[in-house]
Design a protein around this motif. Structure first.
Motif, mmCIF file in Angstrom:
data_model
loop_
_atom_site.group_PDB
_atom_site.id
_atom_site.type_symbol
_atom_site.label_atom_id
_atom_site.label_comp_id
_atom_site.label_asym_id
_atom_site.label_seq_id
_atom_site.Cartn_x
_atom_site.Cartn_y
_atom_site.Cartn_z
ATOM 1 N N LEU A 70 0.831 -1.203 0.000
ATOM 2 C CA LEU A 70 0.000 0.000 0.000
ATOM 3 C C LEU A 70 0.868 1.257 0.000
ATOM 4 O O LEU A 70 0.608 2.216 -0.735
ATOM 5 C CB LEU A 70 -0.933 0.003 1.208
ATOM 6 N N VAL A 73 2.429 1.740 -3.472
ATOM 7 C CA VAL A 73 1.448 2.225 -4.451
ATOM 8 C C VAL A 73 1.146 3.699 -4.208
ATOM 9 O O VAL A 73 1.056 4.505 -5.144
ATOM 10 C CB VAL A 73 0.156 1.379 -4.388
ATOM 11 N N PRO A 78 5.046 1.141 -7.203
ATOM 12 C CA PRO A 78 4.699 -0.247 -6.916
ATOM 13 C C PRO A 78 5.673 -1.206 -7.599
ATOM 14 O O PRO A 78 6.370 -0.822 -8.541
ATOM 15 C CB PRO A 78 3.292 -0.380 -7.515
ATOM 16 N N ARG A 92 -9.005 -4.136 -3.720
ATOM 17 C CA ARG A 92 -8.527 -2.793 -3.360
ATOM 18 C C ARG A 92 -7.815 -2.124 -4.526
ATOM 19 O O ARG A 92 -8.056 -0.950 -4.827
ATOM 20 C CB ARG A 92 -7.603 -2.896 -2.146
ATOM 21 N N TYR A 93 -6.958 -2.876 -5.209
ATOM 22 C CA TYR A 93 -6.148 -2.270 -6.267
ATOM 23 C C TYR A 93 -6.878 -2.235 -7.615
ATOM 24 O O TYR A 93 -6.579 -1.377 -8.450
ATOM 25 C CB TYR A 93 -4.814 -2.997 -6.362
ATOM 26 N N PHE A 304 1.265 -4.788 -11.865
ATOM 27 C CA PHE A 304 1.260 -3.332 -11.778
ATOM 28 C C PHE A 304 1.987 -2.708 -12.966
ATOM 29 O O PHE A 304 1.547 -1.693 -13.505
ATOM 30 C CB PHE A 304 1.929 -2.864 -10.474
#
Length: 420
Positions: A70, A73, A78, A92-93, A304
């Motif tokens: 977290l 990010v 990330p 969440r992402y 990511f």
């Protein structure tokens, strides 16, 4: 003319090594929770990928994965690939729109739902899975046979209990409550609760906590609840193997605990699954006509950084990487894509094959770990509630009301699925 040709040939020969030297290899960053022996086994997979592709992997393993990821990010740095421990972390992402999609789900199976959060768009690769709805015992001492939860509970067994699991202390208790909820009330009610459609003050939730509380009270009568609160989950099951007298005889723990049991212990003979310990499925409640689905969990690789090397790494993890990881003799990893035969080289491979069969079922008999589907604030409150309940079971009503207050105010989306 001849001298000119010789000069040109010399220049070509001089430049040839530079032209044929491979370009500098790329490096990708990978973040996961595995440390110690788990990291060593994963490193074998990473080394094989580098040897095959020339792409180096800069791996970071941390037990504080959620917090580290977290923070990375939020500061815009990330890793290329992260391996998150739950669909809730994946959600969440996805909601933050920082992940790269991986295409469409190949077929509507349970694990495709997990990888796509029930949407049909693949967002992750399940790189390892575990079976949760099982009970371990010493097979060289006894062969317990229980047709129902009531039979098992009436035996008044000494359960191996340990809530310690930093930084997520309390989750072993949530596993108990989830299994009790599923086996007593069935798949539909479990899914309603796991997806946030059932209040925590509901009688079905309350009775599941109470059933677990009765078991804890019986199993900690000698040492008191503090023993369960202070014992690490990985150490709890060692009580089954104490000599000359067992400290506990049954351990409700996921399939990952097999590698903990088999780990070498100073001054103790080696243990092997099948010879020294075995498992049986968590039994149903008498009011259910048949056993309900099994609860499973999984670790999910997400993308990511949208680079060709990072995608190549995910493709490797989705195929040969998993087979290599599973096939290591000391591995405790299970794969949704490797059949029972892929575990033959491991000590206690017959036990592993039974676990793998259950994990790969496609007949609607799998449900995901409920707390792993909950938003982080709800999941953390659930963990705390378990610890508070062990310390003061008379506060159950207050604890469930507090959990319901968190439920009503999370403001975060819940999972769209739980069972398949």
């Amino acid at each position: 003319m001849m001298r000119g040709s010789s000069w040109l040939l010399a220049v070509v020969l001089l430049l040839l090594p530079a032209c044929t030297t491979p370009p500098e290899r790329s490096t990708i960053t990978v973040l996961a929770s595995w440390t110690g022996q788990e990291a060593e086994q994963f490193q074998v997979v990473l080394d094989a990928f580098t040897e095959r592709t020339g792409i180096r992997v800069d791996y970071q393993g941390t037990r504080a994965l959620e917090q580290v990821l977290l923070a990375d990010v939020q500061k815009g740095a990330p890793p290329d690939v992260a391996i998150v421990p739950s669909p809730a972390e994946l959600q969440r992402y996805v909601d933050a729109d920082v992940l790269r999609p991986l295409g469409s789900a190949a077929r509507p199976t349970f694990w495709d739902q997990v990888q796509g959060l029930g949407t049909g768009v693949r967002r992750a690769v399940v790189v390892k899975a575990d079976l949760k709805s099982i009970v371990w015992y010493r097979s060289d001492l006894e062969q317990p046979q229980f047709r129902t939860w009531q039979e098992m509970h009436s035996r008044r067994a000494d359960w191996c209990l340990g809530m310690g699991a930093p930084p997520l202390t309390g989750w072993p208790g949530t596993d108990w409550i989830e299994d009790l909820m599923l086996q007593r009330y069935g798949k539909a009610d479990y899914e309603q609760w796991a997806t946030g459609e059932m209040p925590w003050t509901d009688d079905r939730v309350r009775s599941s906590w109470q059933a677990w509380g009765e078991l804890v009270a019986a199993s900690t009568a000698a040492d008191g609840p503090a023993a369960a609160l202070l014992t690490d989950f990985g150490d709890a099951g060692s009580g089954m193997f104490e000599q000359p007298q067992q400290r506990c005889s049954l351990d409700h723990a996921g399939s990952f605990v097999k590698s903990i049991y088999q780990a070498p212990q100073p001054g103790a003979p080696p243990r092997e699954a099948g010879r020294h310990f075995d498992f049986f499925p968590f039994p149903p409640f008498a009011e259910q006509p048949e056993r309900q689905p099994s609860i499973v969990s999984g670790d999910l690789a997400v993308l990511f950084g949208d680079s060709a090397p990072a995608r190549e790494f995910l493709d490797f993890l989705d195929g040969d990487g998993q087979r290599l990881w599973v096939g290591q003799p000391g591995s405790g990893v299970y794969s949704i894509d490797v059949g029972p035969e892929g575990y033959a080289a491991r000590p206690g491979g017959e036990i592993d094959s039974r676990i793998a069969e259950e994990i790969r079922r496609e007949d609607g008999r799998l449900c995901f770990d409920a707390s792993d589907l909950m938003p982080a604030v709800m999941r953390n409150a659930f963990h705390r509630g378990v610890l508070e309940y062990i310390a003061a079971p008379e506060r159950l009503r207050e604890i469930l009301e507090q959990l319901e207050a968190v439920h009503r105010t999370t403001g975060e989306p819940w999972a769209r699925f739980a069972c398949g």
